[in-house]
Every structure is written in structure tokens, then in C-alpha cells.
Design a protein around this motif. Structure first.
Motif, PDB file in Angstrom:
ATOM      1  N   LEU A   1     -16.661   1.208  36.003  1.00  0.00           N
ATOM      2  CA  LEU A   1     -15.892   0.537  35.218  1.00  0.00           C
ATOM      3  C   LEU A   1     -14.531   0.701  35.343  1.00  0.00           C
ATOM      4  CD1 LEU A   1     -17.853   0.959  31.843  1.00  0.00           C
ATOM      5  CD2 LEU A   1     -17.434  -1.300  32.893  1.00  0.00           C
TER       6      LEU A   1
ATOM      7  N   LEU B   1     -13.572   0.369  39.953  1.00  0.00           N
ATOM      8  CA  LEU B   1     -14.103  -0.842  40.436  1.00  0.00           C
ATOM      9  C   LEU B   1     -14.910  -0.474  41.713  1.00  0.00           C
ATOM     10  CD1 LEU B   1     -11.926  -3.846  39.621  1.00  0.00           C
ATOM     11  CD2 LEU B   1     -13.682  -2.745  38.190  1.00  0.00           C
TER      12      LEU B   1
ATOM     13  N   LYS C   1      -4.991   1.626  30.397  1.00  0.00           N
ATOM     14  CA  LYS C   1      -5.704   0.528  31.199  1.00  0.00           C
ATOM     15  C   LYS C   1      -6.453  -0.313  30.022  1.00  0.00           C
ATOM     16  CE  LYS C   1      -8.128  -0.979  35.303  1.00  0.00           C
ATOM     17  NZ  LYS C   1      -9.016  -0.781  36.272  1.00  0.00           N
TER      18      LYS C   1
ATOM     19  N   ARG D   1      -3.271  -2.455  29.245  1.00  0.00           N
ATOM     20  CA  ARG D   1      -3.599  -3.829  30.062  1.00  0.00           C
ATOM     21  C   ARG D   1      -4.752  -4.590  29.413  1.00  0.00           C
ATOM     22  NH1 ARG D   1       0.409  -3.803  33.999  1.00  0.00           N
ATOM     23  NH2 ARG D   1       1.223  -1.834  34.367  1.00  0.00           N
ATOM     24  N   GLY D   2      -5.453  -4.074  28.503  1.00  0.00           N
ATOM     25  CA  GLY D   2      -6.493  -4.840  27.942  1.00  0.00           C
ATOM     26  C   GLY D   2      -7.728  -5.145  28.602  1.00  0.00           C
ATOM     27  N   ASP D   3      -8.333  -4.167  29.075  1.00  0.00           N
ATOM     28  CA  ASP D   3      -9.311  -3.836  29.874  1.00  0.00           C
ATOM     29  C   ASP D   3     -10.410  -3.350  28.830  1.00  0.00           C
ATOM     30  OD1 ASP D   3     -11.646  -4.147  31.646  1.00  0.00           O
ATOM     31  OD2 ASP D   3     -10.614  -2.880  33.168  1.00  0.00           O
ATOM     32  N   TYR D   4     -10.760  -4.514  28.156  1.00  0.00           N
ATOM     33  CA  TYR D   4     -11.732  -4.226  26.885  1.00  0.00           C
ATOM     34  C   TYR D   4     -12.927  -3.239  27.368  1.00  0.00           C
ATOM     35  CZ  TYR D   4     -14.792  -4.879  22.691  1.00  0.00           C
ATOM     36  OH  TYR D   4     -15.296  -4.605  21.556  1.00  0.00           O
ATOM     37  N   GLU D   5     -13.674  -3.725  28.460  1.00  0.00           N
ATOM     38  CA  GLU D   5     -14.952  -3.185  28.961  1.00  0.00           C
ATOM     39  C   GLU D   5     -15.110  -1.820  29.022  1.00  0.00           C
ATOM     40  OE1 GLU D   5     -17.206  -5.912  31.417  1.00  0.00           O
ATOM     41  OE2 GLU D   5     -17.494  -7.130  29.544  1.00  0.00           O
ATOM     42  N   LEU D   6     -13.736  -1.272  29.250  1.00  0.00           N
ATOM     43  CA  LEU D   6     -13.681   0.202  29.669  1.00  0.00           C
ATOM     44  C   LEU D   6     -14.401   1.133  28.645  1.00  0.00           C
ATOM     45  CD1 LEU D   6     -10.245   0.891  31.244  1.00  0.00           C
ATOM     46  CD2 LEU D   6     -12.357   0.577  32.259  1.00  0.00           C
TER      47      LEU D   6
ATOM     48  N   ARG E   1      -2.496  -7.445  22.330  1.00  0.00           N
ATOM     49  CA  ARG E   1      -3.703  -6.801  22.813  1.00  0.00           C
ATOM     50  C   ARG E   1      -4.810  -7.526  23.023  1.00  0.00           C
ATOM     51  NH1 ARG E   1      -3.088  -0.989  20.043  1.00  0.00           N
ATOM     52  NH2 ARG E   1      -1.225  -0.529  20.910  1.00  0.00           N
ATOM     53  N   GLY E   2      -5.196  -8.509  22.091  1.00  0.00           N
ATOM     54  CA  GLY E   2      -6.286  -9.553  22.219  1.00  0.00           C
ATOM     55  C   GLY E   2      -7.534  -8.677  21.689  1.00  0.00           C
ATOM     56  N   PHE E   3      -7.487  -7.583  21.348  1.00  0.00           N
ATOM     57  CA  PHE E   3      -8.521  -7.048  20.787  1.00  0.00           C
ATOM     58  C   PHE E   3      -7.956  -5.717  19.932  1.00  0.00           C
ATOM     59  CE2 PHE E   3      -8.286  -4.595  24.603  1.00  0.00           C
ATOM     60  CZ  PHE E   3      -8.673  -3.250  24.155  1.00  0.00           C
TER      61      PHE E   3
END
Lengths: 440, 233
Positions: free
Chosen positions: B4, B7, B96, B100-105, B140-142
Motif C-alpha cells: 500500500l 507500491l 502521504k 497527499r490524500g492517499d486515503y487507502e493507506l 484533503r477530500g476526506f
């Protein structure tokens, strides 16, 4: 904010709305600016990622919907289903002229001359060319007349390479060859903002933000890591080029996919600029040296002899090793030696010390397989049968030897515990090049 | 499988680590090895791992002692649990994830978060999430706190707080934070009267956010308040 400022910011460059410090509503009114959705299903328009596993999704507080995003290029700013990319037309900085910009008085061999004529033709025809030049053929100089021609036409030029080291090495050489031309260098961590200049020297990574910018793109070391392996860098290079543009690739060890591509013209320079053949590696079997080195700290006798012999003759031995633990042990066992690897802080300084003769012996991982020219070196590969040493790596490593006029020969030894296919292929490769160069 | 975080492709190996510390799937072994789980011995209040430099006595760290003397928060009792130390890797990871907005982390911690939730907070009535300002939400978007609450139990999640527009906490110095005004207010009905609540956040740094929200919930009649932060800074 003026229209001029927006067009300057987006001059052959594609950015997210978040990266644009102007009012987006105003930009939308400008006819010249192109707006596109950043994602199209599982396709990232910016980096070309189309691997489902490298996308994420979540409920997005921007668009109040389930939104996908690209994980591959997220460090450049998040690109989601609801993001838009803005780009503007690329303009040229130089007026066409007959003036000579080139300041270079070196002489070309016949092979170099042929190749450099091919470069000019390729720029005229806006086609693609592979220059397959042996290690030490004088590749960079070959493109100088072509660059001069492109500058006279007022074209946008980019020299790209996968490796930051090469950007640092090329920049001063080009500045010297084209003293009147403004040159911008881009690499990871280069702070200065991009300036629209006639020549851009860039790592392939930094090309991801360019969009149909360059008339002439010259890509050095096409087979080097990570370009050869990272699809998004190949995508970036293609996107950075105008639709109607010249693409010139340089390599000493081109991959088959390029070498056998019918669309790409090819010119081979099998001879080094000083006219001598590539040194042929010698193979030496040394048994299970790894175990004896790592458990008993025993340096293989034959390797020790090689180093001592080289030093005694006043030469500079470099030992390539397959991994960091082996290099570290060797450094401790071999007197007046130092070991460099990619994350080593003082890597540049140590290589300089070795060049200057302050160090007797240099130990390295494959990071020094390319781009280094040190006179009077002899090269050994310890564990040439390790999988990290493929054909390309071994040819490149052998190519470190005998690059200078004052030292055209030198020894290359592959120490191994069993010949691999890659070892044999590398020998075949070097023999073939030498045959093409008229040596038998 | 793809890690995750970095990558890179990796193989899930069955090792002693995966047997004894399950729930790490999603991160490759290299990324995993950079995480520092908080060990058993911790501050009874904030959940910080015992370390001489932060502790005058074995039970409560010096930060928490200072909070006990804070005039505005005397009545607030904190009981925080964190899973990992906020080391350099965690900082990069959170950057991140959040910036950075990598929600799934956050899925890298799903199993650990669920495990902690089940063992400690099964009896809570509500999970209280921490609101973001409108501007921050858009940026952030979330909402990071809601992302964690969702992994615990979405049905119990309650959004009863609102945040006044202020500057980012992380941009402030420690003293400024501790003495800043409470930016949170209760909205809607007083649904927390006599309820056991759990406040959820990503990082516990100075504790300011947890104290501010605990105080509001305390005044709103909550009978029991506990807090969870994935990382303890």
C-alpha cells in the motif's frame, strides 16, 4: 492575473487546478487553454498508470461522490476522478536564424561524422533515430551539430536521461558548447521553478508535467534504470514531445524492443573515438567465494592478486560487487579502499578522491556501471554470475575501461562461480561490436 | 500483492511476525519493519510508551502532569490508547495519507484498529469523530478521523461537533496549542447525555484536541469518555 501569465505558466505544461495560482473560472474562459479530466476509468492521464491495483477510491468531500485516485503519481499532487488537468500551447523562445551557436572545435572520426549528419537529417524529417554507440564513442559530441541546427530553426530542445548524475554531467558540457543559450536543468530536488528556455536538460521523472512541449527530444541511456522498467517514465517522455517532433535515443546497450523497431532508424558507432577496440573481459572461476568471504572474511586470492597487480602498475582498480553486505566486508579487508553505493552520502566525493589517486581501490555496486570516465582503471566484477549483472550491466562495466586517448587498454576480469547466460551474452556482445568496428 | 505504501510487489511470507502480529497485510515487510508498535508499559493517561526522558514517575508522563494543572481542563480525565509511535516513518506515512490524500493507506492498519476496538471499546455507545474546517475538508477530500471510525464501526459514528475556522494545529507551537481557545462546538441535540463515548483521531501529539473535545463532551453529559489515536507523538 493576465492572459500572458497563464499562458507562460502553462507553456507546454499540464497542471492540476490545485497547482495553478490563478482563478480557475477565468482560465476556463481562455480559448487557448485545454481542459481534460485527469482520470478515465483506470487510466491516469498524467502518468499513464493503468494498473487497477495502483488506484484507490473513497468518498470524496470535494465532489460528494465515490472518487478514484491515482496512487502512482500521488506525490505530484493527488489526481482524482474529479480533477481536471489544464495545459496550454508550447511556444518557442528563439527566432529562426543562420547564426552559429556552437562553440566546439573537437574533431570527429568518420563514424562520428556519419552519425552527426544522421542526427541533423532526423531533425529535418521529424523522425526517430537510435544511436547505438559503444561505451566511449563520444556520444554527447555527436549531437552537438544537430542541436546547433535545431537552435537555428528556433526549436524547443530537451535532453532527457533516467539518471540525475547524467543531468549534472551534461549541463556544464552543454553550457560550454552553447555559451549564448539559456539552459535549464531539472532533477529531483532542483528547487528553481521551470523557466522556458531553448534547451532543457531533465531527468525522465521531471518530464511528467510537460505536455507537447518539445520539438526535439534526445533521450540518453534509454536502457538505464528506472526508465527501462517504469512505464510511466516512457509515457512521460512521449507526452513531453509535440505530435510532430524528433525523437533521438542514445545507448551503448539498446534493448531489443528499440533495436528491432522498424519505425526507428538506426546508426551504429562500433568504434571508440580513439579508434581502439573494447577490452574483452577475462573469465576467472573462483569457487564459492561468497561463503568464505562472509563467514571467514577471506578475500578471494585471485581478486587480491588482481588488485595488487593493478596498483603495482600504477593503475586504478575498481571492484564491482553484487550487493551492499559484500561491499562492506571488502572495504574492511582491502587496505586504502572505499565502498560506494546509491544511498551513500559521500558517494560523489569518494569517486573524486579515487580519480585524484587519494584512494588505492574503489569498491562499488552497479551504480557506477555508467557515466563514469576515469583514466587508467582496471575493472573486476566479483560474483559476475549474480543475477544483478545482466548482459547490459556487464557490457557497461567492461566499457569503463580504456576510455581515454592516453589509456586505451586496461584489464576487465569477471570473477564467478559458474558462467551464466548473461556472462556469455555480454562477451558475445563485445566481440560483435569489435567485429563491426573492423577488429578481428 | 502490491504494498500500500511503496507500491512494490511483495510476497506475503508466513513468518513468526505474521503469525504473532497479524493485520499487517497491505504493507511489505520492509515498510512494516519501519513501524514501531507501542509496548505494554505506557502512561496511564495518554498511552505514551514509558521512557525516562518523559516520565518523573512510572505511571504518568510529564505532559499529563502538566495537563492536570491546566486551569481550563481540571475536570477532564483522559484515557488514551495509541498503537504506534509517531516516528519518522509514521510521519512520512501520515503525510502521504493525509496531506497527499492517499486515503487507502489507512487500510494498512485496519486489522490492528479493529483488534483494539474490539478488545477495548466494545461497550461504547458512540464513536465521536473530529470535524475539519470547510476549507480543510475541501483541501484533503476526506476526514482522517472519520476514516478510522469507519473501520471501527460506522453505525456507531456520531458527527455532533463543528469546528470554527482557525489555523492548522500542526503549524502552531506546543504552548500556543495548549493555551489556544477551544475551536469546537456541539451541534444538534444533546445525544451524548449519559453515554459512553470514544473520541477517534489519527495522532495524539500535545493532547490539545483530545482535551478540548473531551471537555465539550463532558459538559454535554457523557458518562464515560475515552480516546483513541493511531499514533502517539
Amino acid at each position: 492575473m493576465t492572459e500572458h501569465e497563464i499562458l507562460a505558466l502553462l507553456n507546454g505544461i499540464r497542471l492540476l487546478a490545485d497547482e495553478i495560482p490563478f482563478d480557475i473560472q477565468e482560465i476556463n474562459k481562455l480559448g487557448l487553454i485545454k481542459k481534460e479530466l485527469g482520470l478515465n476509468n483506470y487510466n491516469c492521464l498524467r502518468c499513464g498508470n493503468n494498473d487497477k491495483n495502483k488506484f484507490g477510491k473513497h468518498f470524496c468531500l470535494r465532489c460528494n461522490n465515490i472518487c478514484y485516485y491515482c496512487k502512482n503519481c500521488i506525490m505530484m499532487g493527488k489526481l482524482s476522478s474529479c480533477s481536471e488537468l489544464y495545459s496550454g500551447p508550447s511556444t518557442n523562445t528563439l527566432e529562426p536564424t543562420n547564426k552559429n551557436y556552437l562553440n566546439y572545435d573537437g574533431e570527429f572520426t568518420d563514424e562520428q561524422k556519419t552519425a552527426s549528419t544522421k542526427v541533423i537529417e532526423t531533425i529535418k524529417q521529424k523522425s526517430q533515430l537510435l544511436i547505438w554507440a559503444v561505451c566511449g564513442a563520444g556520444k554527447t559530441e555527436i549531437i552537438f551539430p544537430g542541436l546547433n541546427f535545431a537552435l537555428q530553426k528556433g526549436l524547443n530542445i530537451c535532453l532527457a536521461t533516467p539518471r540525475t548524475d547524467v543531468v549534472h554531467e551534461l549541463t556544464p558540457r552543454l553550457k560550454k558548447a552553447f555559451p549564448e543559450i539559456e539552459i535549464t536543468s531539472l532533477f529531483g530536488g532542483s528547487e528553481n521553478k521551470y523557466k522556458n528556455s531553448p534547451i532543457t536538460i531533465s531527468t525522465t521523472h521531471q518530464l511528467l508535467r510537460f505536455y507537447k512541449k518539445f520539438d526535439v527530444l534526445i533521450l540518453d541511456e534509454i536502457d538505464a534504470f528506472p526508465y527501462n522498467y517504469d512505464k510511466s517514465l516512457q509515457y512521460a517522455v512521449n507526452n513531453a514531445r509535440k505530435d510532430d517532433s524528433t525523437f533521438i535515443m542514445l545507448s551503448a546497450t539498446p534493448p531489443n524492443s528499440i533495436n528491432y523497431n522498424q519505425q526507428i532508424n538506426k546508426v551504429i558507432i562500433p568504434k571508440r573515438y580513439h579508434g581502439n577496440p573494447l577490452p574483452l573481459p577475462k573469465l576467472e572461476w573462483i569457487g564459492d567465494w561468497e561463503k568464505s568471504l562472509l563467514t571467514k572474511n577471506n578475500v578471494p586470492k585471485k581478486l587480491q592478486d588482481f588488485i595488487e597487480h593493478s596498483i603495482r602498475e600504477g593503475r586504478k582498480p575498481i571492484v564491482f560487487v553484487p550487493n551492499i553486505p559484500i561491499g562492506s566486508v571488502l572495504q574492511d579487508k582491502i587496505s586504502e579502499s572505499k565502498f560506494v553505493y546509491s544511498s551513500h552520502e559521500n558517494r560523489k566525493r569518494i569517486v573524486e578522491e579515487f580519480k585524484e589517486g587519494k584512494l588505492k581501490c574503489l569498491i562499488t555496486t552497479t551504480i557506477l556501471e555508467r557515466g563514469v570516465t576515469i583514466p587508467f582503471v582496471d575493472v573486476a566484477v566479483l560474483g559476475a554470475d549474480d543475477e544483478i549483472f545482466n548482459e547490459t550491466a556487464l557490457v557497461q562495466i567492461a566499457g569503463r575501461v580504456g576510455r581515454k586517448k592516453e589509456d586505451t587498454s586496461g584489464r576487465v576480469i569477471f570473477f564467478h562461480n559458474g558462467k551464466t547466460n548473461e556472462i556469455l551474452k555480454s562477451i558475445k556482445h563485445i566481440k560483435k561490436i569489435n567485429r563491426l568496428g573492423g577488429f578481428e | 500483492m502490491i504494498c500500500l505504501y511503496c507500491l512494490k510487489n511483495y510476497n506475503m511470507e508466513v513468518t513468526w511476525t505474521t503469525i504473532f502480529k497479524p493485520g499487517r497485510k497491505g504493507l511489505c515487510s520492509e515498510c512494516c519493519s519501519n513501524l514501531e508498535p507501542i509496548r505494554e508499559e505506557t502512561c496511564e493517561k495518554c498511552g505514551r510508551e514509558y521512557d525516562e526522558q518523559w516520565f518523573d514517575n512510572k505511571h504518568i508522563c510529564t505532559d499529563c502532569v502538566a495537563w492536570e494543572n491546566h486551569p481550563n481542563y481540571k475536570e477532564v480525565k483522559i484515557k488514551n490508547t495509541s498503537i504506534y509511535k509517531y516516528n519518522n516513518f509514521a510521519k512520512e506515512f501520515v503525510a502521504k495519507w493525509k496531506y497527499r490524500g492517499d486515503y487507502e493507506l489507512i487500510y494498512a492498519f485496519s486489522d490492528e484498529i479493529k483488534k483494539t476496538y474490539k478488545s477495548k471499546y466494545k461497550k461504547v455507545d458512540y464513536i465521536i469523530t473530529i470535524p475539519l474546517s470547510t476549507e480543510r475538508s475541501y483541501e484533503r477530500g476526506f476526514n482522517q478521523s472519520e476514516a478510522i471510525a469507519k473501520i471501527m464501526d460506522q453505525k456507531k459514528t456520531l458527527k455532533v461537533l463543528k469546528k470554527n475556522e482557525t489555523n492548522k494545529q500542526s503549524k502552531k507551537k506546543k504552548l500556543e496549542r495548549i493555551h489556544s481557545e477551544n475551536p469546537f462546538i456541539m451541534t444538534g441535540v444533546k445525544s451524548t447525555i449519559d453515554k459512553k463515548v470514544l473520541i477517534v483521531d489519527d495522532i495524539y501529539t500535545t493532547g490539545t484536541t483530545m482535551y478540548q473535545i473531551s471537555k465539550i463532551l463532558y459538559e454535554a453529559g457523557a458518562s464515560e469518555i475515552s480516546t483513541f489515536a493511531l499514533f502517539r507523538g
